[in-house]
Design a protein around this motif. Structure first.
Motif, PDB file in Angstrom:
ATOM      1  N   SER A  35       0.825  -1.206   0.000  1.00 22.39           N
ATOM      2  CA  SER A  35       0.000   0.000   0.000  1.00 22.39           C
ATOM      3  C   SER A  35       0.860   1.258   0.000  1.00 22.39           C
ATOM      4  O   SER A  35       0.450   2.301  -0.519  1.00 22.39           O
ATOM      5  CB  SER A  35      -0.932   0.003   1.213  1.00 22.39           C
ATOM      6  OG  SER A  35      -0.197   0.108   2.418  1.00 22.39           O
ATOM      7  N   TYR A  38     -10.585   5.153  -9.090  1.00 18.92           N
ATOM      8  CA  TYR A  38      -9.216   4.631  -9.104  1.00 18.92           C
ATOM      9  C   TYR A  38      -8.606   4.682  -7.704  1.00 18.92           C
ATOM     10  O   TYR A  38      -8.001   3.711  -7.228  1.00 18.92           O
ATOM     11  CB  TYR A  38      -8.424   5.462 -10.110  1.00 18.92           C
ATOM     12  CG  TYR A  38      -6.923   5.460 -10.029  1.00 18.92           C
ATOM     13  CD1 TYR A  38      -6.162   4.475 -10.640  1.00 18.92           C
ATOM     14  CD2 TYR A  38      -6.248   6.507  -9.386  1.00 18.92           C
ATOM     15  CE1 TYR A  38      -4.777   4.509 -10.605  1.00 18.92           C
ATOM     16  CE2 TYR A  38      -4.872   6.556  -9.343  1.00 18.92           C
ATOM     17  CZ  TYR A  38      -4.141   5.555  -9.957  1.00 18.92           C
ATOM     18  OH  TYR A  38      -2.773   5.597  -9.920  1.00 18.92           O
ATOM     19  N   GLN A  39      -8.806   5.783  -7.003  1.00 15.59           N
ATOM     20  CA  GLN A  39      -8.265   5.940  -5.651  1.00 15.59           C
ATOM     21  C   GLN A  39      -8.918   4.954  -4.677  1.00 15.59           C
ATOM     22  O   GLN A  39      -8.244   4.376  -3.811  1.00 15.59           O
ATOM     23  CB  GLN A  39      -8.475   7.377  -5.168  1.00 15.59           C
ATOM     24  CG  GLN A  39      -8.038   7.651  -3.748  1.00 15.59           C
ATOM     25  CD  GLN A  39      -6.547   7.497  -3.541  1.00 15.59           C
ATOM     26  OE1 GLN A  39      -5.761   7.703  -4.452  1.00 15.59           O
ATOM     27  NE2 GLN A  39      -6.151   7.139  -2.319  1.00 15.59           N
ATOM     28  N   LEU A  64      -7.480   1.462  -5.270  1.00 19.37           N
ATOM     29  CA  LEU A  64      -6.124   1.369  -4.730  1.00 19.37           C
ATOM     30  C   LEU A  64      -6.140   1.245  -3.212  1.00 19.37           C
ATOM     31  O   LEU A  64      -5.326   0.524  -2.624  1.00 19.37           O
ATOM     32  CB  LEU A  64      -5.309   2.595  -5.133  1.00 19.37           C
ATOM     33  CG  LEU A  64      -4.942   2.733  -6.614  1.00 19.37           C
ATOM     34  CD1 LEU A  64      -4.158   4.018  -6.838  1.00 19.37           C
ATOM     35  CD2 LEU A  64      -4.133   1.531  -7.093  1.00 19.37           C
ATOM     36  N   VAL A  73      -0.552  -0.220  -9.061  1.00 16.85           N
ATOM     37  CA  VAL A  73      -0.965   1.096  -9.585  1.00 16.85           C
ATOM     38  C   VAL A  73      -1.147   1.037 -11.094  1.00 16.85           C
ATOM     39  O   VAL A  73      -2.135   1.543 -11.637  1.00 16.85           O
ATOM     40  CB  VAL A  73       0.076   2.177  -9.209  1.00 16.85           C
ATOM     41  CG1 VAL A  73      -0.220   3.491  -9.936  1.00 16.85           C
ATOM     42  CG2 VAL A  73       0.079   2.407  -7.710  1.00 16.85           C
ATOM     43  N   ILE A 125       1.776   1.773  -3.494  1.00 14.05           N
ATOM     44  CA  ILE A 125       0.567   2.216  -4.200  1.00 14.05           C
ATOM     45  C   ILE A 125       0.365   3.714  -4.039  1.00 14.05           C
ATOM     46  O   ILE A 125       0.200   4.453  -5.013  1.00 14.05           O
ATOM     47  CB  ILE A 125      -0.662   1.440  -3.686  1.00 14.05           C
ATOM     48  CG1 ILE A 125      -0.645  -0.002  -4.212  1.00 14.05           C
ATOM     49  CG2 ILE A 125      -1.962   2.136  -4.089  1.00 14.05           C
ATOM     50  CD1 ILE A 125      -1.711  -0.883  -3.604  1.00 14.05           C
ATOM     51  N   HIS A 126       0.376   4.181  -2.799  1.00 13.16           N
ATOM     52  CA  HIS A 126       0.066   5.588  -2.548  1.00 13.16           C
ATOM     53  C   HIS A 126       1.216   6.515  -2.962  1.00 13.16           C
ATOM     54  O   HIS A 126       0.969   7.659  -3.376  1.00 13.16           O
ATOM     55  CB  HIS A 126      -0.277   5.798  -1.081  1.00 13.16           C
ATOM     56  CG  HIS A 126      -1.542   5.098  -0.653  1.00 13.16           C
ATOM     57  ND1 HIS A 126      -2.751   5.309  -1.278  1.00 13.16           N
ATOM     58  CD2 HIS A 126      -1.772   4.179   0.315  1.00 13.16           C
ATOM     59  CE1 HIS A 126      -3.679   4.562  -0.704  1.00 13.16           C
ATOM     60  NE2 HIS A 126      -3.117   3.867   0.256  1.00 13.16           N
ATOM     61  N   ALA A 148       0.670   6.762  -6.817  1.00  4.25           N
ATOM     62  CA  ALA A 148      -0.700   6.861  -7.331  1.00  4.25           C
ATOM     63  C   ALA A 148      -0.907   8.103  -8.188  1.00  4.25           C
ATOM     64  O   ALA A 148      -1.712   8.098  -9.124  1.00  4.25           O
ATOM     65  CB  ALA A 148      -1.701   6.851  -6.176  1.00  4.25           C
ATOM     66  N   VAL A 192      -4.387  -1.128 -11.905  1.00  2.00           N
ATOM     67  CA  VAL A 192      -5.638  -0.432 -11.587  1.00  2.00           C
ATOM     68  C   VAL A 192      -5.815   0.779 -12.500  1.00  2.00           C
ATOM     69  O   VAL A 192      -6.930   1.073 -12.947  1.00  2.00           O
ATOM     70  CB  VAL A 192      -5.661  -0.016 -10.103  1.00  2.00           C
ATOM     71  CG1 VAL A 192      -6.908   0.813  -9.790  1.00  2.00           C
ATOM     72  CG2 VAL A 192      -5.623  -1.247  -9.211  1.00  2.00           C
TER      73      VAL A 192
END
Length: 565
Positions: A16, A252-253, A256, A239, A19-20, A23, A242
């Motif tokens: 995660s 999308y957010q 994720l 990322v 991911i963030h 993103a 998605v």
């Protein structure tokens, strides 16, 4: 078995963080756009192509210097540029070229965006273009600033309140703030929530490194800590996946954010580390965790905390002399990293490597979507190439040594940056492969510097050295987005800067000592002698512990260092 379950549960959530962190590469995309129009369109002209709507023109759009000519139902003819629009004074014939008088107006009716790739981004949501473009360019640097602050705050909180509590809070915070980002009502609330998301994401990554290191045995510690980065890279790949499937930024957010929901639901079962419990003198709680580990691992005779503490205490006492009692309590600060020329040179070199590694890592990652071809595949490959690079880093560290692995890959990074400049822009596949090679080489150097820094400095300033290096790393991550924006000045400017920094780092690394197979130093004198210099750093420094004592201390209470990307 117990350590494996704890390890994979903890590093799963590290995805995660990846991911963030990345993103925004799709969330903050700026599509093609032109000024809005003050009426209904009857016909559209773009060079020699005539269409009935502006949506049909986007496939022909090739440059920001282009403009679109539209004729309204009332007969007016307008030229639509990206940040302005002009009304033709004479509107007899609809032609693309016009030499007559024009009245120029601002984009007071908003903007028209190309939605063929993305139905909505934060840029199109709040019109972050033209005179508001700088707001869009602040999205990633502000996030990285949150990463810096979060690492400092949660690293300290984890030492005070325990690793488990911080893991609980930060993992839940990633889910809550991640979902909240999708429901922000304006740009400023979006930035605030993203900043909080950055803090908890960074905090989790810092504490996760410490958490898994304190649970994993000595033999697997290097590989285990190194491959936390691999799960971060898997987050980058998520990322890309998605982003390919979902083209509306808030949906999308959400997708994720829920990717790591399973960990949020089960992280409450993770135990506190025995190392932290022992440091807080909570011996009964530590014994309970050890007993639980013994049951999971089917160990019939688990170790006793009372015996462990008595052995460690006896070795510490026997290794001390009268002078040590006063000098060991001395508080150290950042100036101790510059106590003489050799240690200062070492510190400057290490800081430069941290900065360069982070800068190169994010420059290659963030710019991958601008290389041509399929931007989703590009980002996926940039993430995937990290997985083998950490294996190579581990093997190289053990076989060739830290310095002998670091120097070639820094030089290789610089050479690849130069090579990319000579590849014609039409050869997009070759450019992508070269960028993957650049990310691979800088990834090896970036992953290696964590352990190398800890081995270059003595125990009394080891945490300080790695902590200061981590700060330089985060400074590099803050600068990286601005470096990528320099593509608008010259397309190869980011690569040129990374190449220069990598080459300079490689040259300075030659002067660093090799640490493979050498015991950890305990004083500044020993650290200086490792660099083949006998000059003392201070007038009085404590002698090293005896070999047996030091071995047991490292085995039972080896210092762990919190570092992060």
């Amino acid at each position: 078995r117990f350590q494996a379950c704890v390890y994979f549960a903890s590093v799963f959530q590290a995805m995660s963080c990846g991911i963030h962190y990345l993103a925004s590469v799709f969330m903050a995309v700026t599509p093609n756009f032109v000024c809005g129009i003050p009426g209904n369109v009857s016909s559209v002209l773009f060079y020699n192509s005539s269409e009935s709507s502006i949506e049909d023109i986007w496939t022909l759009w090739t440059s920001t210097e282009n403009y679109i000519v539209v004729q309204l139902e009332n007969g007016e003819i307008w030229e639509l540029n990206q940040c302005s629009r002009s009304k033709r004074e004479v509107s007899l014939n609809l032609a693309y070229e016009y030499k007559g008088n024009k009245s120029i107006f601002s984009c007071s009716d908003g903007f028209l965006y190309d939605d063929t790739k993305w139905k909505s981004t934060v840029v199109t949501q709040w019109d972050l273009v033209c005179d508001r473009e700088w707001l869009a360019k602040l999205i990633q640097p502000t996030f990285m600033l949150g990463v810096l602050i979060g690492a400092v705050i949660f690293g300290d909180v984890a030492d005070r309140l325990g690793r488990r509590r911080v893991i609980w809070f930060t993992s839940a915070g990633q889910f809550v703030f991640g979902i909240a980002v999708a429901f922000t009502f304006d740009y400023y609330s979006f930035m605030i929530v993203r900043f909080l998301l950055a803090m908890v994401s960074s905090g989790y990554l810092v504490v996760a490194f410490v958490y898994v290191t304190e649970f994993v045995g000595i033999k697997a510690r290097t590989w285990a800590s190194m491959h936390v980065h691999a799960f971060f890279a898997m987050g980058i790949m998520v990322v890309a996946l998605v982003g390919f499937l979902v083209r509306t930024w808030w949906v999308y957010q959400i997708f994720l954010s829920i990717a790591t929901l399973p960990f949020v639901l089960c992280c409450w079962m993770l135990p506190e580390t025995p190392f932290w419990l022992l440091s807080e003198e909570r011996y009964e709680d530590a014994q309970k965790v050890i007993n639980m580990m013994a049951r999971w691992n089917k160990v019939s005779t688990p170790c006793k905390v009372s015996e462990l503490c008595s052995v460690q205490q006896d070795d510490l006492v026997s290794g001390r002399t009268g002078d040590n009692d006063t000098s060991s309590t001395k508080k150290h600060n950042i100036l101790d990293l510059f106590c003489n020329w050799h240690i200062a040179r070492r510190t400057i070199t290490v800081w430069l490597i941290w900065f360069t590694g982070s800068l190169g890592y994010y420059v290659f990652s963030l710019s991958s979507v601008s290389l041509g071809g399929n931007e989703y595949l590009n980002l996926f490959l940039i993430g995937a190439v990290e997985l083998p690079c950490y294996v190579v880093a581990c093997i190289g560290m053990d076989k060739l040594g830290r310095r002998n692995t670091l120097i070639p890959f820094l030089i290789l990074s610089a050479m690849i940056c130069v090579l990319i400049m000579f590849i014609p822009q039409d050869f997009s596949i070759l450019i992508i492969l070269a960028n993957m090679a650049g990310k691979f080489s800088i990834g090896v150097a970036f992953g290696l510097i964590y352990l190398y820094t800890a081995e270059l400095y003595p125990t009394i300033v080891r945490s300080l050295a790695v902590g200061s290096g981590s700060m330089m790393c985060r400074a590099g991550s803050v600068v990286a987005p601005f470096c990528v924006y320099l593509r608008s000045v010259w397309i190869f400017m980011p690569l040129l800067l990374v190449g220069i920094m990598a080459l300079l780092s490689a040259i300075l690394t030659i002067m660093l000592p090799e640490t493979l197979g050498k015991p950890l130093t305990n004083t500044l004198v020993e650290a200086t002698e490792m660099g083949r210099n006998k000059k003392s750093c201070s007038g009085k420094t404590p002698p090293a512990h005896s070999g047996a004592a030091l071995e047991k201390i490292e085995m039972f209470g080896q210092e762990t260092v919190s570092t992060e990307k």
